[in-house]
Design a protein around this motif. Structure first.
Motif, PDB file in Angstrom:
ATOM      1  N   ALA A 112      42.331  44.265  34.373  1.00 40.14           N
ATOM      2  CA  ALA A 112      41.120  43.952  35.116  1.00 40.14           C
ATOM      3  C   ALA A 112      40.361  42.912  34.295  1.00 40.14           C
ATOM      4  O   ALA A 112      39.857  43.233  33.222  1.00 40.14           O
ATOM      5  CB  ALA A 112      40.278  45.200  35.303  1.00 40.14           C
ATOM      6  N   ALA A 141      37.506  41.655  34.426  1.00 42.41           N
ATOM      7  CA  ALA A 141      36.123  42.016  34.094  1.00 42.41           C
ATOM      8  C   ALA A 141      36.070  42.933  32.874  1.00 42.41           C
ATOM      9  O   ALA A 141      35.160  42.859  32.057  1.00 42.41           O
ATOM     10  CB  ALA A 141      35.468  42.698  35.283  1.00 42.41           C
ATOM     11  N   GLN A 142      37.090  43.795  32.772  1.00 41.91           N
ATOM     12  CA  GLN A 142      37.118  44.708  31.633  1.00 41.91           C
ATOM     13  C   GLN A 142      37.369  43.947  30.334  1.00 41.91           C
ATOM     14  O   GLN A 142      36.778  44.249  29.307  1.00 41.91           O
ATOM     15  CB  GLN A 142      38.221  45.745  31.858  1.00 41.91           C
ATOM     16  N   VAL A 143      38.239  42.945  30.421  1.00 40.47           N
ATOM     17  CA  VAL A 143      38.513  42.119  29.246  1.00 40.47           C
ATOM     18  C   VAL A 143      37.242  41.373  28.835  1.00 40.47           C
ATOM     19  O   VAL A 143      36.920  41.262  27.658  1.00 40.47           O
ATOM     20  CB  VAL A 143      39.658  41.128  29.546  1.00 40.47           C
ATOM     21  N   ALA A 196      34.141  42.319  29.413  1.00 40.90           N
ATOM     22  CA  ALA A 196      33.192  43.270  28.848  1.00 40.90           C
ATOM     23  C   ALA A 196      33.571  43.624  27.415  1.00 40.90           C
ATOM     24  O   ALA A 196      32.715  43.812  26.562  1.00 40.90           O
ATOM     25  CB  ALA A 196      33.157  44.533  29.693  1.00 40.90           C
ATOM     26  N   GLY A 197      34.860  43.699  27.175  1.00 33.69           N
ATOM     27  CA  GLY A 197      35.330  44.083  25.853  1.00 33.69           C
ATOM     28  C   GLY A 197      35.286  42.945  24.856  1.00 33.69           C
ATOM     29  O   GLY A 197      35.575  43.134  23.681  1.00 33.69           O
ATOM     30  N   GLY A 198      34.940  41.761  25.324  1.00 33.09           N
ATOM     31  CA  GLY A 198      34.862  40.623  24.412  1.00 33.09           C
ATOM     32  C   GLY A 198      36.221  39.988  24.156  1.00 33.09           C
ATOM     33  O   GLY A 198      36.358  39.161  23.262  1.00 33.09           O
ATOM     34  N   GLY A 199      37.216  40.370  24.942  1.00 35.71           N
ATOM     35  CA  GLY A 199      38.540  39.784  24.767  1.00 35.71           C
ATOM     36  C   GLY A 199      38.657  38.396  25.363  1.00 35.71           C
ATOM     37  O   GLY A 199      39.648  37.704  25.157  1.00 35.71           O
ATOM     38  N   THR A 255      31.627  44.920  40.358  1.00 34.55           N
ATOM     39  CA  THR A 255      31.502  45.207  38.926  1.00 34.55           C
ATOM     40  C   THR A 255      30.063  45.001  38.467  1.00 34.55           C
ATOM     41  O   THR A 255      29.534  45.750  37.654  1.00 34.55           O
ATOM     42  CB  THR A 255      32.423  44.273  38.121  1.00 34.55           C
ATOM     43  N   LYS A 279      28.049  47.824  38.990  1.00 34.16           N
ATOM     44  CA  LYS A 279      28.349  48.905  38.042  1.00 34.16           C
ATOM     45  C   LYS A 279      27.607  48.692  36.723  1.00 34.16           C
ATOM     46  O   LYS A 279      27.784  49.447  35.784  1.00 34.16           O
ATOM     47  CB  LYS A 279      29.850  48.951  37.742  1.00 34.16           C
ATOM     48  N   LEU A 309      27.659  45.703  34.832  1.00 35.59           N
ATOM     49  CA  LEU A 309      28.165  44.674  33.915  1.00 35.59           C
ATOM     50  C   LEU A 309      27.657  43.324  34.417  1.00 35.59           C
ATOM     51  O   LEU A 309      28.033  42.889  35.499  1.00 35.59           O
ATOM     52  CB  LEU A 309      29.695  44.693  33.893  1.00 35.59           C
ATOM     53  N   GLY A 338      40.762  46.268  42.739  1.00 39.00           N
ATOM     54  CA  GLY A 338      39.675  45.303  42.898  1.00 39.00           C
ATOM     55  C   GLY A 338      39.973  44.283  43.975  1.00 39.00           C
ATOM     56  O   GLY A 338      39.109  43.499  44.344  1.00 39.00           O
TER      57      GLY A 338
END
Lengths: 292, 334, 319
Positions: free
Chosen positions: B68, B70-72, B74-77, B91, B94, B96, B137
């Motif tokens: 996902a 968006a998750q990357v 958020a994680g700073g990846g 998202t 949610k 973010l 998504g």
């Protein structure tokens, strides 16, 4: 082991192999044939059995590719492409092998460490042992993508996340086997050591460690197979960075069933090779102790 | 004297800033899917050195079915991600704070590909049929459309039966689904490659059904936009990316070959990628203000489609601050 | 005396750490790193609490049973406390890792949904696949033990199969058996069959030659030998495979659901909710999976104790 025994063994394996190949061909005929019939009927075209049989082994997207198609694909992607090419199965096998081995080493060390702790410390045993077992009920494979992403957040990418998933799967059999093994020392020997007033460390190195070796190797065989599965599943979400897992994924994504099966066969070969290597090391190690 | 001093200071600052850019600025882009011509522009810009010209050291991370973006983010990846507006807005709700900084695709490439033999000619025929949908998504546009048509998607009677489609179009061939989700530039051609002919199929393009939502756009976290230096970096990135896209649009065949170079799985074929590039070129933004400009009206259309789905809410309220033209304006001024 | 003081200190510090987590605004470690000291001290002292409780188990009777249960529970509680403290203290974004309290809340609010998923994945796919896989593994093993030829052919093949990542066949199974639970059950069957086969063969062969001779002396029938001698001897091996398979089956079914499903099931829920950034729901599903897996494992262990109470490994020979 006599030559007679080996002959029997080979005969049995060969018979099994031939039988399976025949079953495979039949299954491919039935599955692909049905697909062909479905397609033709949808277009209201007539068909005959002889026509279906002749076409079933040359379908573009077979539901089950015939063995010769898979072998041809493996041959092509192993021997006819450069090892450095991204279309070479060996290239992908090597990527998977790297994280498998790293995960296996980490997992084995962790497993041995936990087992030593559990055997020597009752508090650790009471608090940790139930959770070692419970840890395996967490579907780590299902959350592999999350693990990869979360570790990516702390800048661990590439090999490490995959190896950690392998480690998580492989430490468990080693822990369980070693706890059994370290306690498997002969009671008489144990009492002898205590009579000599040996310290826990001396008992460990002179007795427990040797008693545990057969158990260790048995669980290492399980662990290395688990490591491979972990590495391959770890490659599924990071679909585009190479490895046998990403071959499986892209094969599935583009409906290339031949590619899926050749990747599966390759991983089975790799797995067998790794298990055999552990077994070979075991024979060499335990041979020195005699009696094996 | 004072003037001299000011110019001296300004000169020093300029010097310093030019020194800064000499050490290439690192930036990471997370794609929505695997390496393919859908992202040709970025790969071309990387391959032809457009990012380098801007003093950027760009890393492209391919996505996958379980990634996902968006998750990357958020994680700073990753600093920038390619994502679709519906999932970005969901998202955002949610918690973010994702912001659209540029819209690369002007049109949606999504469609539902159905078998004529299942008796599907119009959306009226969907009742009781089995439809394959991508989740992760990407289900939002579909859910909005079904809600607009008034079909239940929870498996109740008179509704449609929804399957979570894998990554391929096999369900159509196996007779497990009457329709599957396809992109005009990708899976549709896999259906044809699999031996179906266009006259066996009924196509429902989301664009034609009035339920199109904006697809590939570029997103960053709000905090990147609060930092002027980062905005400059992003503007350079956008400028180079647009340049890459223009080049890819003009040279589809060469662009497809560049993409193949970067494909680590070795699974993509030249033929498929060239075809994909040709189809993708039809979807690229043709905004009069320049490629990458997010048209507020188009944005609002997407929001309305999403808000229009009452039964399965994708978003529950009008989003605020979900897009920004700051980066685009700055890139245009460069 | 000293140990009692340490244990009291541990309880006080754990309580203090809990109150910190509950009362302070999220991100307190970002603001005051020093607060980490409380957590570290609580962790160190909790060790004394655990070892004190472990010693209780030597007393025997009711107290020992309490300590056997409470030690792992306190250990788990400490782990959760660390998780909660770190996630709240460093204000980790929800999309990366939700706090345990959020996970439990999400599970509580979505019980009907979780139950439907559990039915689909566990009660249908896992149970069916597990029974067929283990059952056929056992039957084939029984045949293999009787025929040396079959054994020579099957075992190498079994070992070869057990090194295949069975998960890889999930997309193929979806192609063959459709999207619903039968395709997941098929994956589980293949996953559980080989461990059962290999373990049962090893178990049935582990018969003491003395016992075998005795049976022959009594002119026992083949079936009598099997049920009175071979099977009881093989029980620990069989249970080993059953326990291993119970966790394998669940994981296999969940992963198989990543490759195409109807819109229900634990694997479907995990992958869909990740896409929707509802990480609390993802972890709630994982919690259900872990509970189901542990419960199956625990139930099988109990069954094993009841059936093989006579076996030395159960009677408990420890040193």
């Amino acid at each position: 082991m006599s030559g007679q025994w080996y002959k029997q063994q080979w005969l049995a394996v060969a018979t099994m192999f031939i039988l399976l190949t025949i079953i495979w061909y039949l299954a491919a005929l039935i599955l692909n044939g049905n697909q062909l019939i479905k397609n033709l009927e949808r277009r209201q075209q007539s068909w005959s059995y002889s026509q279906i049989i002749s076409e079933a082994y040359a379908v573009k997207r077979p539901a089950l590719p015939a063995p010769h198609q898979v072998v041809a694909e493996i041959y092509k992607s192993v021997f006819q492409t450069k090892v450095t090419s991204k279309r070479s199965l060996l290239y992908h096998a090597q990527i998977t092998l790297n994280s498998t081995l790293l995960g296996f080493v980490l997992g084995s060390l962790l497993g041995i460490a936990i087992a030593i702790g559990i055997v020597h410390n009752r508090t650790l045993e009471a608090s940790l042992m139930p959770w070692v077992i419970a840890s395996q009920t967490i579907p780590i494979l299902a959350i592999a993508p999350i693990v990869v992403v979360v570790l990516g957040a702390i800048n661990l990418t590439g090999l490490i996340p995959k190896a950690l998933i392998s480690m998580y799967l492989s430490f468990f059999p080693v822990t369980i086997g070693m706890v059994k093994g370290l306690r498997a020392a002969d009671k008489m020997h144990m009492e002898l050591m205590l009579t000599y007033n040996a310290s826990a460390r001396q008992i460990f190195w002179k007795l427990r460690w040797f008693a545990a070796q057969p158990y260790l190797f048995a669980s290492l065989k399980v662990a290395i197979a688990s490591s491979l599965v972990g590495a391959i599943v770890g490659e599924l979400p990071t679909g585009a960075q190479g490895g046998l897992g990403s071959r499986l994924l892209s094969g599935s994504y583009y409906g290339q069933t031949v590619q899926i099966w050749s990747a599966l066969l390759m991983s089975a070969l790799l797995g067998s090779l790794l298990v055999w290597l552990v077994g070979f090391t075991e024979k060499r190690m335990l041979a020195r102790r005699g009696g094996q | 004297m004072k003037k001299n001093l000011v110019s001296l200071v300004a000169g020093t600052v300029l010097m310093a800033s030019s020194m800064m850019t000499l050490a290439a600025d690192k930036l990471t882009l997370q794609l929505k899917w695997v390496t393919q011509a859908q992202f040709a522009g970025y790969y071309v810009a990387l391959d032809k050195g457009f990012y380098k010209e801007e003093g950027l050291d760009l890393t492209i991370k391919p996505g996958g079915p379980d990634i996902a973006p968006a998750q990357v983010l958020a994680g700073g990846g990753a600093d920038v991600i390619v994502d679709w507006l519906p999932s970005a807005l969901a998202t955002r709700e949610k918690g973010l704070p994702m912001v659209n900084i540029a819209q690369i695709y002007g049109k949606s490439g999504m469609m539902l590909t159905c078998l004529k033999s299942s008796g599907i000619e119009t959306p009226k025929d969907f009742a009781g049929k089995t439809l394959g949908v991508w989740f992760y998504g990407n289900e939002y546009p579909f859910l909005s459309w079904m809600s607009k048509l008034g079909y239940a998607t929870d498996g109740s009677a008179d509704g449609v039966k929804v399957l979570k489609q894998g990554f391929n179009v096999d369900p159509l061939f196996q007779g497990q689904a009457d329709c599957v989700s396809t992109m005009t530039y990708n899976e549709y051609w896999q259906v044809l490659d699999g031996g179906m002919t266009p006259d066996e199929l009924t196509l429902f393009k989301y664009e034609d059904e009035g339920v199109a939502t904006l697809e590939d756009g570029l997103y960053v976290l709000q905090k990147s936009l609060d930092d002027p230096a980062m905005v400059t970096k992003l503007a350079k990135f956008l400028k180079a990316s647009v340049k890459g896209w223009e080049w890819a649009k003009a040279n589809p065949k060469e662009a497809a070959l560049v993409v193949l170079e970067y494909d680590d799985t070795g699974a993509q074929t030249e033929e498929h990628q060239i075809r994909m590039m040709t189809e993708v070129a039809k979807l690229l933004s043709t905004s009069s203000k320049g490629m990458g400009y997010l048209d507020p009206a188009a944005y609002q259309r997407t929001v309305d489609v999403l808000l229009g789905s009452a039964s399965t809410p994708v978003i529950t309220k009008q989003p605020e601050g979900a897009y920004s033209h700051v980066v685009f304006d700055k890139a245009m001024a460069m | 005396m000293l140990s009692t003081i340490r244990q009291i200190a541990a309880v006080i510090l754990i309580a203090l750490q809990m109150s910190l987590v509950v009362t302070l605004e999220n991100g307190f470690y970002n603001r005051h790193m020093g607060l980490l000291a409380v957590l570290i001290m609580a962790l160190l002292l909790s060790w004394f609490l655990l070892s004190g409780l472990t010693r209780l188990s030597d007393v025997g009777g009711f107290r020992s049973r309490v300590s056997k249960l409470s030690v792992p529970l306190i250990f788990a509680f400490m782990l959760l406390l660390v998780w909660q403290s770190l996630v709240c203290g460093f204000d980790v974004p929800l999309v990366l890792l939700p706090a345990p309290t959020l996970i439990v809340t999400a599970a509580w609010h979505n019980l009907p949904l979780l139950w439907a998923d559990f039915q689909q994945t566990y009660l249908k796919a896992v149970v069916a696949g597990y029974l067929i896989g283990c059952g056929s593994g056992f039957l084939v093993a029984r045949l293999a033990v009787r025929s040396q030829f079959l054994q020579n052919g099957l075992l190498p093949f079994g070992n070869f199969m057990s090194s295949i990542p069975i998960v890889g066949i999930a997309p193929v199974m979806v192609m063959w058996f459709g999207f619903d639970w039968p395709s997941k059950a098929a994956v589980v069957v293949i996953m559980t069959f080989f461990p059962m086969l290999i373990n049962t063969v090893a178990g049935l062969q582990s018969v003491d030659p003395l016992h075998a001779d005795l049976m022959r002396t009594y002119a026992a029938k083949k079936s009598q030998i099997f049920f009175k001698n071979q099977l009881p001897q093989a029980m620990p091996f069989i249970f080993n495979a059953l326990k291993l398979n119970s966790t394998l089956a669940l994981i296999g079914a969940i992963v198989a659901e990543f490759f195409g499903t109807p819109i229900v099931g634990m694997g479907f829920r995990i992958s869909t909710e990740v896409g929707r950034m509802n990480m609390d729901m993802v972890w709630a599903t994982i919690l259900v999976a872990a509970l189901a897996g542990s419960a199956s494992y625990g139930a099988l262990s109990l069954l094993e104790r009841m059936i093989t109470f006579w076996h030395p490994s159960i009677r408990g020979v420890k040193h």
